[in-house]
Write an enzyme that holds these catalytic residues in place. Sequence first.
Site, PDB file in Angstrom:
ATOM      1  N   GLY A 118       0.831  -1.169  -0.315  1.00 25.97           N
ATOM      2  CA  GLY A 118      -0.094   0.123  -0.083  1.00 25.97           C
ATOM      3  C   GLY A 118       0.743   1.235   0.104  1.00 25.97           C
ATOM      4  CG  ASP A 166      -0.993  -5.602   0.225  1.00 28.05           C
ATOM      5  OD1 ASP A 166      -0.486  -4.594   0.753  1.00 28.05           O
ATOM      6  OD2 ASP A 166      -2.065  -5.608  -0.093  1.00 28.05           O
ATOM      7  CG  LEU A 171       1.517   0.211   7.852  1.00 27.00           C
ATOM      8  CD1 LEU A 171       2.151  -0.418   9.159  1.00 27.00           C
ATOM      9  CD2 LEU A 171       2.376   0.790   6.954  1.00 27.00           C
ATOM     10  CB  THR A 198      -8.852  -6.150   7.639  1.00 31.08           C
ATOM     11  OG1 THR A 198      -9.474  -6.646   6.168  1.00 31.08           O
ATOM     12  CG2 THR A 198      -7.391  -5.480   7.291  1.00 31.08           C
ATOM     13  CG  ASN A 237      -5.134 -14.267  12.301  1.00 32.36           C
ATOM     14  OD1 ASN A 237      -5.418 -15.109  13.127  1.00 32.36           O
ATOM     15  ND2 ASN A 237      -5.938 -14.140  11.405  1.00 32.36           N
ATOM     16  CB  ALA A 253      -0.905   1.201  10.960  1.00 27.12           C
ATOM     17  CE1 TYR A 272      -9.036   2.631   8.496  1.00 29.61           C
ATOM     18  CE2 TYR A 272      -9.407   4.845   9.562  1.00 29.61           C
ATOM     19  CZ  TYR A 272      -8.397   3.848   8.892  1.00 29.61           C
ATOM     20  OH  TYR A 272      -7.156   4.232   8.874  1.00 29.61           O
ATOM     21  CE  LYS A 281      -6.774   0.816  10.840  1.00 34.20           C
ATOM     22  NZ  LYS A 281      -5.333   0.593  10.657  1.00 34.20           N
ATOM     23  NE  ARG A 313      -6.066   7.556   1.193  1.00 32.84           N
ATOM     24  CZ  ARG A 313      -5.142   6.770   1.884  1.00 32.84           C
ATOM     25  NH1 ARG A 313      -4.561   6.970   3.125  1.00 32.84           N
ATOM     26  NH2 ARG A 313      -4.635   5.899   1.229  1.00 32.84           N
TER      27      ARG A 313
HETATM   28  P1  NAD Z   1      -3.369   1.735   1.982  1.00 36.33           P
HETATM   29  O1  NAD Z   1      -5.088   1.407   1.436  1.00 36.33           O
HETATM   30  O2  NAD Z   1      -2.583   2.414   0.532  1.00 36.33           O
HETATM   31  O3  NAD Z   1      -2.652   0.509   2.096  1.00 36.33           O
HETATM   32  C1  NAD Z   1      -3.317  -0.710   2.858  1.00 36.33           C
HETATM   33  C2  NAD Z   1      -2.779  -1.880   2.393  1.00 36.33           C
HETATM   34  O4  NAD Z   1      -3.239  -2.964   2.946  1.00 36.33           O
HETATM   35  C3  NAD Z   1      -3.108  -2.104   0.801  1.00 36.33           C
HETATM   36  O5  NAD Z   1      -2.139  -2.555   0.506  1.00 36.33           O
HETATM   37  C4  NAD Z   1      -4.067  -3.232   0.849  1.00 36.33           C
HETATM   38  O6  NAD Z   1      -4.103  -4.121  -0.194  1.00 36.33           O
HETATM   39  C5  NAD Z   1      -3.489  -3.852   2.332  1.00 36.33           C
HETATM   40  N1  NAD Z   1      -4.599  -4.912   3.076  1.00 36.33           N
HETATM   41  C6  NAD Z   1      -5.792  -4.562   3.070  1.00 36.33           C
HETATM   42  N2  NAD Z   1      -6.712  -5.585   3.646  1.00 36.33           N
HETATM   43  C7  NAD Z   1      -5.773  -6.378   3.900  1.00 36.33           C
HETATM   44  C8  NAD Z   1      -5.887  -7.763   4.248  1.00 36.33           C
HETATM   45  N3  NAD Z   1      -7.101  -8.163   4.596  1.00 36.33           N
HETATM   46  N4  NAD Z   1      -4.898  -8.591   4.162  1.00 36.33           N
HETATM   47  C9  NAD Z   1      -3.551  -8.050   3.610  1.00 36.33           C
HETATM   48  N5  NAD Z   1      -3.613  -6.972   3.305  1.00 36.33           N
HETATM   49  C10 NAD Z   1      -4.564  -6.052   3.087  1.00 36.33           C
HETATM   50  O7  NAD Z   1      -3.595   2.694   3.019  1.00 36.33           O
HETATM   51  P2  NAD Z   1      -2.279   3.429   3.818  1.00 36.33           P
HETATM   52  O8  NAD Z   1      -2.559   4.770   3.469  1.00 36.33           O
HETATM   53  O9  NAD Z   1      -1.036   2.879   3.189  1.00 36.33           O
HETATM   54  O10 NAD Z   1      -2.513   2.886   5.262  1.00 36.33           O
HETATM   55  C11 NAD Z   1      -1.689   2.144   5.936  1.00 36.33           C
HETATM   56  C12 NAD Z   1      -2.233   1.786   7.386  1.00 36.33           C
HETATM   57  O11 NAD Z   1      -1.990   3.132   7.981  1.00 36.33           O
HETATM   58  C13 NAD Z   1      -3.697   1.502   7.309  1.00 36.33           C
HETATM   59  O12 NAD Z   1      -3.648   0.536   8.466  1.00 36.33           O
HETATM   60  C14 NAD Z   1      -4.339   2.816   7.681  1.00 36.33           C
HETATM   61  O13 NAD Z   1      -5.405   2.472   8.526  1.00 36.33           O
HETATM   62  C15 NAD Z   1      -3.304   3.336   8.531  1.00 36.33           C
HETATM   63  N6  NAD Z   1      -3.334   4.912   8.386  1.00 36.33           N
HETATM   64  C16 NAD Z   1      -3.220   5.758   7.395  1.00 36.33           C
HETATM   65  C17 NAD Z   1      -3.404   6.882   7.449  1.00 36.33           C
HETATM   66  C18 NAD Z   1      -2.999   7.766   6.047  1.00 36.33           C
HETATM   67  O14 NAD Z   1      -3.332   8.891   6.102  1.00 36.33           O
HETATM   68  N7  NAD Z   1      -2.349   7.152   5.114  1.00 36.33           N
HETATM   69  C19 NAD Z   1      -3.887   7.670   8.350  1.00 36.33           C
HETATM   70  C20 NAD Z   1      -4.218   6.864   9.403  1.00 36.33           C
HETATM   71  C21 NAD Z   1      -3.967   5.485   9.596  1.00 36.33           C
HETATM   72  N1  UDP Z   2     -13.060  15.868   0.901  1.00 35.84           N
HETATM   73  C1  UDP Z   2     -13.148  16.710  -0.218  1.00 35.84           C
HETATM   74  N2  UDP Z   2     -13.357  16.318  -1.437  1.00 35.84           N
HETATM   75  C2  UDP Z   2     -12.842  15.168  -1.783  1.00 35.84           C
HETATM   76  C3  UDP Z   2     -12.126  14.240  -0.811  1.00 35.84           C
HETATM   77  C4  UDP Z   2     -12.221  14.510   0.462  1.00 35.84           C
HETATM   78  O1  UDP Z   2     -13.524  17.811   0.312  1.00 35.84           O
HETATM   79  O2  UDP Z   2     -12.600  14.852  -3.140  1.00 35.84           O
HETATM   80  C5  UDP Z   2     -12.733  15.870   2.315  1.00 35.84           C
HETATM   81  C6  UDP Z   2     -13.475  14.920   3.022  1.00 35.84           C
HETATM   82  O3  UDP Z   2     -14.778  15.435   3.201  1.00 35.84           O
HETATM   83  C7  UDP Z   2     -12.960  15.233   4.448  1.00 35.84           C
HETATM   84  C8  UDP Z   2     -11.466  15.917   4.191  1.00 35.84           C
HETATM   85  O4  UDP Z   2     -11.434  16.121   2.745  1.00 35.84           O
HETATM   86  O5  UDP Z   2     -13.574  16.208   5.137  1.00 35.84           O
HETATM   87  C9  UDP Z   2     -10.323  14.578   4.296  1.00 35.84           C
HETATM   88  O6  UDP Z   2     -10.975  13.521   3.669  1.00 35.84           O
HETATM   89  P1  UDP Z   2     -10.203  12.158   3.307  1.00 35.84           P
HETATM   90  O7  UDP Z   2     -11.072  11.222   2.750  1.00 35.84           O
HETATM   91  O8  UDP Z   2      -8.823  12.337   2.822  1.00 35.84           O
HETATM   92  O9  UDP Z   2      -9.490  11.650   4.856  1.00 35.84           O
HETATM   93  P2  UDP Z   2     -10.502  11.708   6.279  1.00 35.84           P
HETATM   94  O10 UDP Z   2      -9.723  12.534   7.084  1.00 35.84           O
HETATM   95  O11 UDP Z   2     -11.795  12.019   6.415  1.00 35.84           O
HETATM   96  O12 UDP Z   2     -10.409  10.241   6.672  1.00 35.84           O
HETATM   97  N1  UDP Z   3      -1.594 -17.158  14.783  1.00 36.90           N
HETATM   98  C1  UDP Z   3      -0.984 -16.822  13.533  1.00 36.90           C
HETATM   99  N2  UDP Z   3       0.173 -17.166  13.603  1.00 36.90           N
HETATM  100  C2  UDP Z   3       0.832 -17.649  14.577  1.00 36.90           C
HETATM  101  C3  UDP Z   3       0.322 -18.000  15.816  1.00 36.90           C
HETATM  102  C4  UDP Z   3      -0.853 -17.677  15.938  1.00 36.90           C
HETATM  103  O1  UDP Z   3      -1.714 -16.522  12.673  1.00 36.90           O
HETATM  104  O2  UDP Z   3       2.236 -17.889  14.305  1.00 36.90           O
HETATM  105  C5  UDP Z   3      -3.023 -16.657  14.933  1.00 36.90           C
HETATM  106  C6  UDP Z   3      -3.840 -18.047  15.256  1.00 36.90           C
HETATM  107  O3  UDP Z   3      -4.445 -18.654  14.398  1.00 36.90           O
HETATM  108  C7  UDP Z   3      -4.899 -17.554  16.514  1.00 36.90           C
HETATM  109  C8  UDP Z   3      -4.418 -16.184  16.830  1.00 36.90           C
HETATM  110  O4  UDP Z   3      -3.336 -15.883  16.075  1.00 36.90           O
HETATM  111  O5  UDP Z   3      -6.154 -17.642  15.863  1.00 36.90           O
HETATM  112  C9  UDP Z   3      -4.288 -15.674  18.158  1.00 36.90           C
HETATM  113  O6  UDP Z   3      -3.191 -16.710  18.589  1.00 36.90           O
HETATM  114  P1  UDP Z   3      -3.036 -16.868  20.307  1.00 36.90           P
HETATM  115  O7  UDP Z   3      -1.982 -17.557  20.558  1.00 36.90           O
HETATM  116  O8  UDP Z   3      -3.211 -15.674  20.767  1.00 36.90           O
HETATM  117  O9  UDP Z   3      -4.496 -17.325  20.574  1.00 36.90           O
HETATM  118  P2  UDP Z   3      -5.365 -19.007  20.499  1.00 36.90           P
HETATM  119  O10 UDP Z   3      -4.401 -19.607  19.492  1.00 36.90           O
HETATM  120  O11 UDP Z   3      -5.014 -19.570  21.843  1.00 36.90           O
HETATM  121  O12 UDP Z   3      -6.673 -18.667  20.206  1.00 36.90           O
END
Ligand code: NAD
Ligand code: UDP
Ligand code: UDP
Length: 331
Positions: free
Chosen positions: A16, A37, A77, A96, A103, A118, A149, A153, A190
Site C-alpha cells: 500500500g 498483502d 499496516l 481486517t 492473528n 498502524a 474503520y 481500529k 482521499r
Molecule cells: P493503503 O490502502 O494504501 O494500504 C493498505 C494496504 O493494506 C494495501 O496494500 C491493501 O491491499 C492491504 N490490505 C488491506 N486489507 C488487507 C488484508 N485483509 N490482508 C492483507 N493486506 C490487506 O493505505 P495506507 O494509507 O498505506 O494506510 C496504511 C495503514 O495506515 C492502514 O492501516 C491505515 O489504517 C493506517 N493509517 C493511514 C493513514 C493515512 O493518512 N495514510 C492515516 C491513519 C492511519
Molecule cells: N474531501 C473533499 N473532497 C474530496 C475528498 C475529500 O472535500 O474530493 C474532504 C472530506 O470530506 C474530509 C477531508 O476532505 O473532510 C479529508 O478526507 P479524506 O477522505 O482524505 O480523509 P479523512 O480525514 O476524512 O479520513
Molecule cells: N496465529 C497466527 N500465527 C502464529 C500464531 C498464531 O496467525 O504464528 C493466529 C492463530 O490462528 C490464532 C491467533 O493468532 O487464531 C491468536 O493466537 P493466540 O495464540 O493468541 O490465541 P489462540 O491460538 O489460543 O486462540
Amino acid sequence: MKEAHRKRILVTGGAGFLGSHLCERLVMQGHDVLCVDNFYTGTKDNIAHLLDSTNFELMRHDVTFPLYVEVDEIYNLACPASPVHYQHDPVQTTKTSVHGAINMLGLAKRVGARIFQASTSEVYGDARIHPQPEDYWGHVNPIGPRSCYDEGKRCAETLFVDYRRQHGLSIKIARIFNTYGPRMHPSDGRVVSNFVMQALAGVPITVYGEGLQTRSFCYVDDMIDAFIRLMNTPDEVTGPINLGNPQELSMLEIAQRIVALTGSSSEIVFKPLPTDDPWHRKPDISRALDVLNWRPTTSLDEGLRRTAQYFRQLVQQRDSLTAAHALHSGR
Ligand code: NAD
Ligand code: UDP
Ligand code: UDP
C-alpha cells in the site's frame, strides 16, 4: 549491515501507500523484509522496484487468516485507509482490523516479535477536544458509515494493550493523522490524491460541504521516520503516540494551494459533505516530540510538489501506454 543488527521484519499491507515506503526504507537499511498483502487497495507497482533485492520478499496473503512465519518485528499496516475503500466492504474492514490484529498478535506472541500497530486519528472520531492529545477518549459513532474503520481500529488498540497486559508482548501503537505523498492510489478518494488528480486534469476540484472542515497533513517521509523511531524505543514505550503534522488547513485552503501549485485552470465546486465527516483534526504531538524526539520537517508546499510530480508522471505513463495500445490495435 552487521548480521547482529539485521532483523527479519514483516510489513502487513506492505504494497500500500505507507507500507511500500516503509518496506523501501527497511530494505535500504539492510533488513530482511517480508511484505504481506492481499492487494485489496495496494498494488504490485508500489513495490516492483524492490522485487530484485535479495532482502525483500513478497507474499500474497489476507491477514484475516492465520500466518505462520518467523520474524523479529511486525509492522501491522494492513487495512484500507481511504473512506471510499473502507466503506466499500465494511464487514471486511472490521475483520481486517480485528481478526488481522488477533492473528498478527498471535504470531508475535508465538515468535516473541515486537509488534507495531498502524492506528489512526479516527479513534478520536468527530473530536470535541482540539487539538487531540492521546489521553482523549474520542467521540465516535459506533453505528455510522465510518464505524467499521473507527471501531475496528479502536478494538485493535484494545487487543494490543490486552496482549501486552496478558501475555507481556512488546507493542507500539501509532495514531496516524492524515498522511499524503507519492504512491497514494490516484483514485482512492482521499482528499490530496483527488485534488491533485483533478488539478492536473483541469477538471473541477470537488470540495465537500463548504470546505471549512480542517485536517492536518503530514508528508510520507516524515511519517516513515516516526514509525521506525517508535519501533526502536525501549519495551516500556507502548504508545499510543500521535504521529502527524500539526499544521492545520481547511479543505478550501488545501484546494487553493493545490490549484496554485500545479498552475491548474480547475474551478472549485462544492459537493455534499459525507455523513459523520469529522469537523476538525489536528494532532497534539508533544508526546512524539518528547519520546521520539520527532517532528515533521517537510513543508506542505514541498510535499505537495513531490506528490504532484508523482501523479504527473503516472498520468504521462498511462497516456503513453494508451497511445501505444491504440497504435498496436490499429485504432
Ligand atoms: P493503503 O490502502 O494504501 O494500504 C493498505 C494496504 O493494506 C494495501 O496494500 C491493501 O491491499 C492491504 N490490505 C488491506 N486489507 C488487507 C488484508 N485483509 N490482508 C492483507 N493486506 C490487506 O493505505 P495506507 O494509507 O498505506 O494506510 C496504511 C495503514 O495506515 C492502514 O492501516 C491505515 O489504517 C493506517 N493509517 C493511514 C493513514 C493515512 O493518512 N495514510 C492515516 C491513519 C492511519
Ligand atoms: N474531501 C473533499 N473532497 C474530496 C475528498 C475529500 O472535500 O474530493 C474532504 C472530506 O470530506 C474530509 C477531508 O476532505 O473532510 C479529508 O478526507 P479524506 O477522505 O482524505 O480523509 P479523512 O480525514 O476524512 O479520513
Ligand atoms: N496465529 C497466527 N500465527 C502464529 C500464531 C498464531 O496467525 O504464528 C493466529 C492463530 O490462528 C490464532 C491467533 O493468532 O487464531 C491468536 O493466537 P493466540 O495464540 O493468541 O490465541 P489462540 O491460538 O489460543 O486462540
